[in-house]
Write a protein that holds these residues in place. Structure first.
Motif, PDB file in Angstrom:
ATOM      1  N   GLN A 118       0.953  -1.207  -0.065  1.00 15.91           N
ATOM      2  CA  GLN A 118      -0.141  -0.189   0.049  1.00 15.91           C
ATOM      3  C   GLN A 118       0.950   1.230  -0.071  1.00 15.91           C
ATOM      4  N   ASP A 119       0.438   2.333  -0.134  1.00 18.89           N
ATOM      5  CA  ASP A 119       1.186   3.706  -0.161  1.00 18.89           C
ATOM      6  C   ASP A 119       1.687   4.066   1.090  1.00 18.89           C
ATOM      7  N   ILE A 120       2.650   5.018   1.046  1.00 14.22           N
ATOM      8  CA  ILE A 120       2.893   5.543   2.364  1.00 14.22           C
ATOM      9  C   ILE A 120       2.307   7.140   2.216  1.00 14.22           C
ATOM     10  N   SER A 121       1.482   7.364   2.872  1.00  9.43           N
ATOM     11  CA  SER A 121       0.985   8.810   3.333  1.00  9.43           C
ATOM     12  C   SER A 121       1.736   9.639   4.392  1.00  9.43           C
ATOM     13  N   CYS A 122       2.846  10.111   4.017  1.00  6.58           N
ATOM     14  CA  CYS A 122       3.721  10.643   5.079  1.00  6.58           C
ATOM     15  C   CYS A 122       3.025  10.983   6.363  1.00  6.58           C
ATOM     16  N   GLN A 162      -1.836   9.172   9.408  1.00  8.35           N
ATOM     17  CA  GLN A 162      -2.243   8.084  10.112  1.00  8.35           C
ATOM     18  C   GLN A 162      -3.122   7.121   9.419  1.00  8.35           C
ATOM     19  N   CYS A 163      -2.434   6.649   8.029  1.00  7.38           N
ATOM     20  CA  CYS A 163      -3.307   5.653   7.314  1.00  7.38           C
ATOM     21  C   CYS A 163      -2.391   4.898   6.537  1.00  7.38           C
ATOM     22  N   SER A 164      -2.722   3.971   5.999  1.00  9.11           N
ATOM     23  CA  SER A 164      -1.812   2.991   5.042  1.00  9.11           C
ATOM     24  C   SER A 164      -0.925   2.314   5.647  1.00  9.11           C
ATOM     25  N   LEU A 165       0.325   2.612   5.178  1.00 12.77           N
ATOM     26  CA  LEU A 165       1.785   1.954   5.718  1.00 12.77           C
ATOM     27  C   LEU A 165       2.079   2.489   7.152  1.00 12.77           C
ATOM     28  N   VAL A 173       4.418   7.320  -2.558  1.00 15.07           N
ATOM     29  CA  VAL A 173       4.688   8.303  -1.391  1.00 15.07           C
ATOM     30  C   VAL A 173       3.909   9.417  -1.778  1.00 15.07           C
ATOM     31  N   LEU A 174       3.174   9.625  -0.838  1.00 16.40           N
ATOM     32  CA  LEU A 174       2.131  10.973  -0.824  1.00 16.40           C
ATOM     33  C   LEU A 174       2.545  11.688   0.682  1.00 16.40           C
ATOM     34  N   SER A 175       2.506  13.107   0.356  1.00 15.35           N
ATOM     35  CA  SER A 175       2.728  14.005   1.401  1.00 15.35           C
ATOM     36  C   SER A 175       1.680  13.969   2.614  1.00 15.35           C
ATOM     37  N   THR A 176       0.640  13.599   2.171  1.00 16.56           N
ATOM     38  CA  THR A 176      -0.650  13.268   3.181  1.00 16.56           C
ATOM     39  C   THR A 176      -1.624  12.347   2.500  1.00 16.56           C
ATOM     40  N   HIS A 177      -2.637  11.825   2.935  1.00 17.83           N
ATOM     41  CA  HIS A 177      -3.576  11.070   2.323  1.00 17.83           C
ATOM     42  C   HIS A 177      -4.596  12.194   1.575  1.00 17.83           C
ATOM     43  N   THR A 178      -5.487  11.573   0.651  1.00 20.34           N
ATOM     44  CA  THR A 178      -6.191  12.505  -0.149  1.00 20.34           C
ATOM     45  C   THR A 178      -7.494  12.780   0.507  1.00 20.34           C
ATOM     46  N   GLY A 179      -7.663  12.449   1.703  1.00 20.63           N
ATOM     47  CA  GLY A 179      -9.103  12.718   2.119  1.00 20.63           C
ATOM     48  C   GLY A 179      -9.195  13.798   2.981  1.00 20.63           C
ATOM     49  N   GLY A 180      -9.067  14.995   2.106  1.00 21.74           N
ATOM     50  CA  GLY A 180      -9.358  16.386   2.847  1.00 21.74           C
ATOM     51  C   GLY A 180      -8.075  17.536   2.853  1.00 21.74           C
ATOM     52  N   GLY A 220      -3.761  -3.021   0.723  1.00 17.33           N
ATOM     53  CA  GLY A 220      -4.681  -1.948   0.942  1.00 17.33           C
ATOM     54  C   GLY A 220      -4.833  -0.995  -0.241  1.00 17.33           C
ATOM     55  N   TYR A 221      -4.847   0.316  -0.003  1.00 12.27           N
ATOM     56  CA  TYR A 221      -4.666   1.321  -1.065  1.00 12.27           C
ATOM     57  C   TYR A 221      -3.843   0.961  -2.056  1.00 12.27           C
ATOM     58  N   LEU A 222      -4.526   0.856  -3.368  1.00  9.80           N
ATOM     59  CA  LEU A 222      -3.459   0.949  -4.386  1.00  9.80           C
ATOM     60  C   LEU A 222      -3.941   1.922  -5.406  1.00  9.80           C
ATOM     61  N   SER A 266     -13.810   8.458  12.405  1.00 10.17           N
ATOM     62  CA  SER A 266     -12.703   9.362  12.536  1.00 10.17           C
ATOM     63  C   SER A 266     -11.979   8.634  11.014  1.00 10.17           C
ATOM     64  N   HIS A 267     -11.146   9.491  10.529  1.00 14.20           N
ATOM     65  CA  HIS A 267     -10.562   8.959   9.170  1.00 14.20           C
ATOM     66  C   HIS A 267      -9.376   7.919   9.537  1.00 14.20           C
ATOM     67  N   GLY A 268      -9.257   7.084   8.488  1.00 12.11           N
ATOM     68  CA  GLY A 268      -8.176   5.890   8.759  1.00 12.11           C
ATOM     69  C   GLY A 268      -8.743   4.762   9.318  1.00 12.11           C
ATOM     70  N   GLY A 285     -10.747   2.134   8.507  1.00 12.87           N
ATOM     71  CA  GLY A 285     -10.695   0.866   7.674  1.00 12.87           C
ATOM     72  C   GLY A 285      -9.391   0.456   7.735  1.00 12.87           C
ATOM     73  N   ASP A 286      -8.447   1.318   7.786  1.00  9.13           N
ATOM     74  CA  ASP A 286      -6.940   1.023   7.645  1.00  9.13           C
ATOM     75  C   ASP A 286      -6.556   0.239   9.017  1.00  9.13           C
ATOM     76  N   ILE A 287      -6.960   0.979  10.087  1.00  7.31           N
ATOM     77  CA  ILE A 287      -6.607   0.460  11.364  1.00  7.31           C
ATOM     78  C   ILE A 287      -7.169  -1.015  11.637  1.00  7.31           C
TER      79      ILE A 287
HETATM   80  O1  PXL Z   1      -7.346   5.456   4.540  1.00 13.74           O
HETATM   81  C1  PXL Z   1      -7.310   5.166   3.143  1.00 13.74           C
HETATM   82  C2  PXL Z   1      -6.312   5.879   2.330  1.00 13.74           C
HETATM   83  C3  PXL Z   1      -5.094   5.345   1.951  1.00 13.74           C
HETATM   84  N1  PXL Z   1      -4.109   5.908   1.236  1.00 13.74           N
HETATM   85  C4  PXL Z   1      -4.338   7.094   0.780  1.00 13.74           C
HETATM   86  C5  PXL Z   1      -5.667   7.683   0.798  1.00 13.74           C
HETATM   87  C6  PXL Z   1      -6.587   7.151   1.770  1.00 13.74           C
HETATM   88  C7  PXL Z   1      -7.991   7.425   1.967  1.00 13.74           C
HETATM   89  O2  PXL Z   1      -8.300   8.658   1.714  1.00 13.74           O
HETATM   90  O3  PXL Z   1      -5.979   8.785   0.322  1.00 13.74           O
HETATM   91  C8  PXL Z   1      -3.460   7.936  -0.010  1.00 13.74           C
END
Ligand code: PXL
Length: 303
Positions: free
Chosen positions: A32-36, A39-42, A63-70, A103-105, A238-240, A242-244
């Motif tokens: 899955q990704d690293i959202s730096c 608090q989600c994915s890796l 690798v993302l600086s943050t997740h995409t949810g907001g 997880g997130y692909l 709260s966000h994340g 599903g990953d937890i």
């Molecule tokens: O929480 C799932 C997730 C994982 N990775 C990224 C996301 C999200 C949900 O928004 O944006 C990059």
């Protein structure tokens, strides 16, 4: 309600048609990704699976600086092109895994690469665990479309265990999405449709029949009805989460729990993280799962 499983049934045939007992020291690979930040994915999977006492190797898909949810203006580096080389190296070294948990692909090509790497580095009899992390509350996450959902449905069809929420299950089966007011027949039809498409066991999250209760439905191929783990429903998600849930579920499953028992541990763990987060408006982007890690360690590392 459906039939109940108990932990001591673990050596029974929960994996369709097969007796399954996890190795003492199972190794899992998570893709899955690293959202730096966020608090989600890796950044969730690695600490949570480790706290469960399971060795966790990682294959970062992006690798993302943050997740995409907001967040706005996040950076995104696609690591798809690195995946074949990493997997080839593992093959040369004879490295294999007892489970692969995705997880997130980020793209259909990544989904195809996951299918390929599973053929190459999953040990014989190993488990394929897929969290189709792509949608919630009736809508796809930013950047995904119907073609991606169809490809994810194809990956779920090859999995031993899938961990969708109701939105994802509806998208992958073509059944209507219902936010509330549904009955057991609806939940059963989502689960059955996923197993008819090939998934072994469905762990459907976010199921609620009563205002004050929320929980998980667990349905194995051929079952008549799901079994449930229900718990209190908090006023706010709260966000994340599903990953937890998916990471804790994977850890618990590999520690020898049945899917239903693993779902119970994962649900309680997630709930504790949500309670630790509740009321902190500045923490809209994630869930304080770290506060609940002692629970997971105590629950899964006895003896
Ligand atoms: O929480 C799932 C997730 C994982 N990775 C990224 C996301 C999200 C949900 O928004 O944006 C990059």
């Amino acid at each position: 309600m459906g039939k109940k499983q108990t932990p001591d049934e673990f050596t029974g045939a929960w994996r369709t048609g097969e007796k399954k007992k996890m190795k003492k020291d199972a190794k899992v690979l998570t893709v899955q990704d690293i959202s730096c930040f966020g608090q989600c994915s890796l950044t969730v999977a690695l600490p949570v699976i480790s706290a469960a006492g399971i060795e966790c190797a990682v294959l970062p898909s992006a690798v993302l600086s943050t997740h995409t949810g907001g967040f706005k203006g996040f950076t995104f580096r696609d690591l798809t092109d690195d995946i074949p080389g990493i997997v080839s190296h593992w093959e040369k070294e004879g490295i294999t895994f007892d489970a692969i948990y995705t997880g997130y692909l980020g793209s259909i090509r990544q989904i195809d690469l996951v299918k390929d790497l599973t053929d190459r580095v999953l040990a014989p009899g190993g488990l394929r665990i897929v969290d189709p992390a792509m949608a919630d509350n009736g809508v796809l996450y930013y950047g995904f479309d119907a073609g991606f959902a169809a490809a994810m449905a194809g990956l779920c069809a090859t999995a031993d265990v899938v961990l969708p929420n109701i939105t994802e299950a509806a998208l992958m089966t073509g059944l209507p999405y219902r936010a509330a007011g549904y009955d057991e027949a609806y939940i059963t039809s989502l689960c059955r449709a996923l197993t008819e498409r090939g998934a072994g066991t469905v762990v459907l999250t976010g199921v609620s029949y009563k205002e004050e209760k929320l929980g998980v439905a667990v349905f194995a191929k051929g079952d008549e009805k799901p079994a449930y783990y229900m718990h209190e429903k908090l006023p706010k998600n709260s966000h994340g989460t599903g990953d937890i849930f998916a990471a804790a579920f994977t850890g618990a499953l590999l520690r020898g729990r049945t899917p239903l028992s693993a779902a119970g541990v994962a649900a309680e763990f997630t709930l504790l993280g949500m309670k630790a987060t509740a009321g902190d408006e500045a923490h809209w982007y994630g869930t304080k799962f770290e506060k609940a890690l002692p629970y997971l360690v105590a629950k899964l590392n006895r003896g």
